[in-house]
Design a protein around this motif. Structure first.
Motif, short mmCIF file in Angstrom:
data_model
loop_
_atom_site.label_atom_id
_atom_site.label_comp_id
_atom_site.label_asym_id
_atom_site.label_seq_id
_atom_site.Cartn_x
_atom_site.Cartn_y
_atom_site.Cartn_z
N ILE A 162 0.83 -1.20 0.00
CA ILE A 162 0.00 0.00 0.00
C ILE A 162 0.86 1.26 0.00
O ILE A 162 2.02 1.22 0.41
CB ILE A 162 -0.97 0.05 1.21
N HIS A 211 -7.39 1.81 3.94
CA HIS A 211 -6.98 0.88 2.88
C HIS A 211 -7.74 -0.44 2.96
O HIS A 211 -7.19 -1.46 3.37
CB HIS A 211 -5.47 0.62 2.96
N PRO A 212 -9.01 -0.42 2.53
CA PRO A 212 -9.80 -1.66 2.57
C PRO A 212 -9.24 -2.75 1.64
O PRO A 212 -9.60 -3.91 1.77
CB PRO A 212 -11.19 -1.21 2.13
N GLU A 213 -8.31 -2.36 0.75
CA GLU A 213 -7.70 -3.35 -0.14
C GLU A 213 -6.72 -4.26 0.59
O GLU A 213 -6.25 -5.25 0.02
CB GLU A 213 -7.00 -2.65 -1.33
N ASN A 237 -5.73 -7.18 2.36
CA ASN A 237 -6.40 -8.48 2.43
C ASN A 237 -5.93 -9.23 3.68
O ASN A 237 -5.24 -10.23 3.60
CB ASN A 237 -6.09 -9.29 1.15
#
Length: 75
Positions: free
Chosen positions: A35, A61-63, A65
């Motif tokens: 990120i 940062h919902p990306e 994982n």
């Protein structure tokens, strides 16, 4: 057991400028997570505890994982 006359805690960087070390550690972690963290996000993370910082990072940062619990272990 040895008796101490005093204990000195440096919580604000008065004696040791640890902010640069924290910044570098964060950079390495952000790279590992893949990120890019903005300056505004970095400033929001300063001065808060691990759990609050982890929640905030996941909000930013919902990306990422990774579960909250796992990120707490990594962060």
């Amino acid at each position: 057991m040895r008796k101490f006359d005093a204990v000195l805690l440096d919580m604000d960087g008065t004696l040791v400028d640890s902010e640069k070390l924290y910044d570098r550690a964060d950079e390495l972690m952000f790279e590992k997570l893949g990120i890019t963290v903005t300056q505004e996000e970095r400033l929001a993370l300063v001065g808060i505890n691990l759990k609050a910082g982890t929640r905030l990072l996941l909000d930013f940062h919902p990306e990422i994982n990774m579960s909250y619990e796992k990120l707490c272990d990594v962060y």
